[in-house]
Design a protein around this motif. Structure first.
Motif, PDB file in Angstrom:
ATOM      1  N   ILE B 232     -35.048  58.104 -30.211  1.00  0.00           N
ATOM      2  CA  ILE B 232     -35.605  56.900 -29.590  1.00  0.00           C
ATOM      3  C   ILE B 232     -34.607  55.761 -29.746  1.00  0.00           C
ATOM      4  N   LEU B 233     -34.290  55.136 -28.616  1.00  0.00           N
ATOM      5  CA  LEU B 233     -33.402  53.988 -28.648  1.00  0.00           C
ATOM      6  C   LEU B 233     -34.254  52.731 -28.743  1.00  0.00           C
ATOM      7  N   ALA B 234     -34.144  52.027 -29.840  1.00  0.00           N
ATOM      8  CA  ALA B 234     -34.919  50.792 -30.020  1.00  0.00           C
ATOM      9  C   ALA B 234     -33.921  49.654 -30.203  1.00  0.00           C
ATOM     10  N   ALA B 235     -33.256  49.321 -29.106  1.00  0.00           N
ATOM     11  CA  ALA B 235     -32.140  48.369 -29.173  1.00  0.00           C
ATOM     12  C   ALA B 235     -32.446  47.086 -28.416  1.00  0.00           C
ATOM     13  N   GLY B 236     -33.687  46.666 -28.462  1.00  0.00           N
ATOM     14  CA  GLY B 236     -34.027  45.394 -27.815  1.00  0.00           C
ATOM     15  C   GLY B 236     -34.231  45.538 -26.318  1.00  0.00           C
ATOM     16  N   VAL B 237     -34.386  44.411 -25.658  1.00  0.00           N
ATOM     17  CA  VAL B 237     -34.668  44.438 -24.231  1.00  0.00           C
ATOM     18  C   VAL B 237     -33.632  43.638 -23.452  1.00  0.00           C
ATOM     19  N   ARG B 238     -33.626  43.890 -22.153  1.00  0.00           N
ATOM     20  CA  ARG B 238     -32.694  43.205 -21.263  1.00  0.00           C
ATOM     21  C   ARG B 238     -33.523  42.661 -20.104  1.00  0.00           C
ATOM     22  N   PRO B 239     -33.418  41.343 -19.836  1.00  0.00           N
ATOM     23  CA  PRO B 239     -34.238  40.739 -18.777  1.00  0.00           C
ATOM     24  C   PRO B 239     -33.928  41.343 -17.410  1.00  0.00           C
ATOM     25  N   ASN B 240     -34.959  41.496 -16.605  1.00  0.00           N
ATOM     26  CA  ASN B 240     -34.754  41.981 -15.245  1.00  0.00           C
ATOM     27  C   ASN B 240     -34.378  40.807 -14.355  1.00  0.00           C
ATOM     28  N   THR B 241     -33.127  40.743 -13.958  1.00  0.00           N
ATOM     29  CA  THR B 241     -32.666  39.581 -13.192  1.00  0.00           C
ATOM     30  C   THR B 241     -32.085  39.974 -11.834  1.00  0.00           C
ATOM     31  N   GLU B 242     -32.110  41.263 -11.511  1.00  0.00           N
ATOM     32  CA  GLU B 242     -31.420  41.725 -10.300  1.00  0.00           C
ATOM     33  C   GLU B 242     -31.983  41.082  -9.034  1.00  0.00           C
ATOM     34  N   LEU B 243     -33.322  41.078  -8.902  1.00  0.00           N
ATOM     35  CA  LEU B 243     -33.938  40.502  -7.707  1.00  0.00           C
ATOM     36  C   LEU B 243     -33.523  39.042  -7.532  1.00  0.00           C
ATOM     37  N   ALA B 244     -33.577  38.303  -8.629  1.00  0.00           N
ATOM     38  CA  ALA B 244     -33.255  36.874  -8.584  1.00  0.00           C
ATOM     39  C   ALA B 244     -31.791  36.661  -8.234  1.00  0.00           C
ATOM     40  N   ARG B 245     -30.932  37.435  -8.872  1.00  0.00           N
ATOM     41  CA  ARG B 245     -29.495  37.300  -8.644  1.00  0.00           C
ATOM     42  C   ARG B 245     -29.151  37.555  -7.176  1.00  0.00           C
ATOM     43  N   GLU B 246     -29.740  38.633  -6.670  1.00  0.00           N
ATOM     44  CA  GLU B 246     -29.444  39.013  -5.293  1.00  0.00           C
ATOM     45  C   GLU B 246     -29.953  37.973  -4.296  1.00  0.00           C
ATOM     46  N   ALA B 247     -31.026  37.265  -4.697  1.00  0.00           N
ATOM     47  CA  ALA B 247     -31.592  36.252  -3.802  1.00  0.00           C
ATOM     48  C   ALA B 247     -30.857  34.921  -3.937  1.00  0.00           C
ATOM     49  N   GLY B 248     -29.842  34.878  -4.794  1.00  0.00           N
ATOM     50  CA  GLY B 248     -29.065  33.661  -4.946  1.00  0.00           C
ATOM     51  C   GLY B 248     -29.689  32.645  -5.889  1.00  0.00           C
ATOM     52  N   LEU B 249     -30.664  33.056  -6.697  1.00  0.00           N
ATOM     53  CA  LEU B 249     -31.253  32.133  -7.677  1.00  0.00           C
ATOM     54  C   LEU B 249     -30.289  31.980  -8.851  1.00  0.00           C
ATOM     55  N   THR B 250     -30.426  30.872  -9.555  1.00  0.00           N
ATOM     56  CA  THR B 250     -29.577  30.657 -10.721  1.00  0.00           C
ATOM     57  C   THR B 250     -30.017  31.580 -11.855  1.00  0.00           C
ATOM     58  N   VAL B 251     -29.078  32.399 -12.321  1.00  0.00           N
ATOM     59  CA  VAL B 251     -29.364  33.341 -13.395  1.00  0.00           C
ATOM     60  C   VAL B 251     -28.307  33.180 -14.469  1.00  0.00           C
ATOM     61  N   ASP B 252     -28.768  33.039 -15.712  1.00  0.00           N
ATOM     62  CA  ASP B 252     -27.825  33.019 -16.830  1.00  0.00           C
ATOM     63  C   ASP B 252     -28.151  34.250 -17.674  1.00  0.00           C
ATOM     64  N   LYS B 253     -28.744  34.060 -18.865  1.00  0.00           N
ATOM     65  CA  LYS B 253     -29.245  35.228 -19.611  1.00  0.00           C
ATOM     66  C   LYS B 253     -30.510  35.745 -18.933  1.00  0.00           C
ATOM     67  N   GLY B 254     -31.300  34.830 -18.406  1.00  0.00           N
ATOM     68  CA  GLY B 254     -32.495  35.170 -17.627  1.00  0.00           C
ATOM     69  C   GLY B 254     -32.525  34.300 -16.384  1.00  0.00           C
ATOM     70  N   VAL B 255     -33.631  34.369 -15.654  1.00  0.00           N
ATOM     71  CA  VAL B 255     -33.783  33.531 -14.465  1.00  0.00           C
ATOM     72  C   VAL B 255     -34.042  32.096 -14.929  1.00  0.00           C
ATOM     73  N   VAL B 256     -33.194  31.179 -14.492  1.00  0.00           N
ATOM     74  CA  VAL B 256     -33.249  29.812 -15.014  1.00  0.00           C
ATOM     75  C   VAL B 256     -34.344  28.998 -14.318  1.00  0.00           C
ATOM     76  N   VAL B 257     -35.189  28.367 -15.132  1.00  0.00           N
ATOM     77  CA  VAL B 257     -36.260  27.518 -14.596  1.00  0.00           C
ATOM     78  C   VAL B 257     -36.197  26.128 -15.226  1.00  0.00           C
ATOM     79  N   ASP B 258     -36.861  25.156 -14.549  1.00  0.00           N
ATOM     80  CA  ASP B 258     -37.012  23.826 -15.122  1.00  0.00           C
ATOM     81  C   ASP B 258     -38.351  23.758 -15.874  1.00  0.00           C
ATOM     82  N   ASP B 259     -38.763  22.547 -16.266  1.00  0.00           N
ATOM     83  CA  ASP B 259     -39.985  22.418 -17.064  1.00  0.00           C
ATOM     84  C   ASP B 259     -41.254  22.740 -16.280  1.00  0.00           C
ATOM     85  N   ARG B 260     -41.154  22.777 -14.952  1.00  0.00           N
ATOM     86  CA  ARG B 260     -42.315  23.155 -14.154  1.00  0.00           C
ATOM     87  C   ARG B 260     -42.301  24.657 -13.845  1.00  0.00           C
TER      88      ARG B 260
END
Lengths: 54, 400
Positions: B232-260
């Motif tokens: 069993i590989l228990a090495a943490g998780v990786r955010p799913n950002t492919e959809l956002a990236r491909e749509a041109g949304l700002t992505v860093d470690k995860g999908v970047v959002v503001d306070d809203r």
């Protein structure tokens, strides 16, 4: 899943809501709560709770 | 209002529920990659351990989504987001339009770069299907190795040990939970886990999964081999950002959002484990929950701000409560450490003082005092006057 009431303070544990502030995801049944879970309102243990009709 | 939600984990489900509560007339559609209604992920461990049946994993009774007029499309992932047209392209080829889109597709299990990680007999645990596949394979493969001695790795190890498997945990760091424990505390935890029948290997880096075609063990970088037929590989998780990236949304470690909880694209929101807010990627239940509520409120046209979540410093590991705060491995002059150690009970209390000021603490195996000590560390309280008694079991923390 049924709701449970704290007999010490009246807080109602609703499994549909969970206790997210304390890491309990919505949808966690009272039975599945960790043994050391305590009432978020008054701090007593699970054995102070009684099952109520929902 | 026509809301489309991607993902039916905690964030997606709670957002759908909240939108329905706020706006009885809203149209709410949820697209889920998994072919399962929402379940709390911690239930998976209980299921693997055999303490919870599969039917009891789910959060809501059958028909819950219909009753709340939520159009829940299970096993139907989104292929593409088209922000310019306010539409999503669904895996079945259909095009669905939205007024507001919420990205809540979460995170996936991380797979470390180890040769042979794709072999039969190598598993990760993130979904119910993962757990079912693991338990199926487990029937005939009962020598288990868990790669990763973090919280999830230790929980999975205990769950399979509860099913009487032979279990070894292999951790790359030289001690367990290095962020929460110092070496002495790590040793006490290790002894405790081993007393439960689980072997613990520390400071070992996996290089290759051996066996052909099925996994038969792990070869470590130091050349040693651990035999195992279920890994069993228990090495943490990786955010799913492919959809956002491909749509041109700002992505860093995860999908970047503001306070809203809005992304840089009009009408597109994000919440949950795949979301990055003020530079932080949380991956914890309280944050996902709060984010989903704020996103839902804003989707319904109410101004609501998410200001971040303070993660609890109290957790539980192998049934032991553990609180850790501040500086736990002091370096440099002036620090003083005081301890109370009872290895057989799993108790390890340590305070780090700097000129009498509480600079850090580890509080393991005892719940009493954990909250008060954590608070005293956060406030930088001077505890010099209590030094001789503060570690004792009967200490009255109201005196602090």
């Amino acid at each position: 899943m049924s709701k449970w009431e704290c007999t010490a303070c009246g807080y109602i544990y609703d499994p549909a809501v969970g206790d997210p502030d304390n890491g309990i995801a919505p949808g966690t049944s009272f039975e599945s709560l960790p043994d050391d879970w305590t009432c978020p309102q008054c701090g007593v243990g699970k054995d102070y709770f009684r099952q109520i009709e929902d | 209002m026509n809301a489309v939600i991607v993902g039916n984990g905690l964030a997606g489900t709670m957002a759908a529920k909240t939108i329905r509560e706020l706006d009885d007339r809203a149209s709410v559609t949820v697209f889920a990659a998994e072919n399962r209604p929402y379940y709390p992920r911690p239930n998976l461990i209980e299921f693997v351990a055999g303490r919870l049946t599969q039917e009891k994993i789910y959060a809501f009774p059958p028909g819950w989504a219909e009753k709340n007029r939520i159009d829940l499309r299970l096993g139907t992932p989104i292929r593409r987001i088209r922000p310019a047209e306010n539409t999503v392209e669904v895996s079945d080829g259909s095009i669905v339009s939205y007024d507001a889109l919420l990205l809540a597709d979460g995170a996936s299990a991380g797979v470390p770069p180890i040769a042979g990680a794709g072999k039969p007999g190598v598993f990760t645990i993130r979904t119910l299907d993962d757990a079912l596949a693991l338990l199926d394979y487990f029937q005939n493969h009962r020598r288990v190795a868990v790669l990763g001695g973090g919280l999830l790795g230790l929980e999975i190890a205990r769950a399979l040990r509860a099913r009487e498997a032979e279990v070894v945990v292999a951790e790359i760091f030289p001690s367990l939970l290095p962020r929460q424990l110092d070496p002495q505390g790590g040793e006490i935890l290790k002894a405790r886990i081993e007393a439960g029948g689980i072997r613990v290997l520390l400071g070992v880096a996996a290089e290759e999964i051996t066996g052909d075609p099925e996994a038969r063990g792990i070869r470590f970088k130091d050349g040693t081999i651990l035999e195992a037929d279920l890994i069993i590989l228990a090495a943490g998780v990786r955010p799913n950002t492919e959809l956002a990236r491909e749509a041109g949304l700002t992505v860093d470690k995860g999908v970047v959002v503001d306070d809203r909880m809005t992304t840089n694209a009009a009408g597109i929101f994000a919440a949950g484990d795949g979301t990055q807010h003020r530079g932080r990627l949380y991956g914890i239940i309280p944050a996902s929950f709060a984010q989903s509520r704020v996103a839902a409120e804003n989707i319904c046209g109410r101004e609501k701000i998410y200001a971040g979540t303070v993660p609890s410093n109290q957790l539980k590991v192998s049934d032991l409560p553990l609180m850790s705060a501040g500086i736990i491995r002091p370096e440099g002059p002036g620090f003083e450490e005081i301890r109370l150690v009872r290895p057989e009970a799993g108790v390890y209390k340590k305070l780090v003082l700097l000129d009498g000021i509480l600079a850090g603490a580890i509080w393991m195996g005892v719940k009493a005092g954990a909250a008060e000590i954590g608070k005293a560390v956060a406030e930088g309280r001077n505890v010099a006057a209590f030094k001789s008694e503060i570690l004792e079991d009967g200490f009255d923390f109201k005196r602090l």
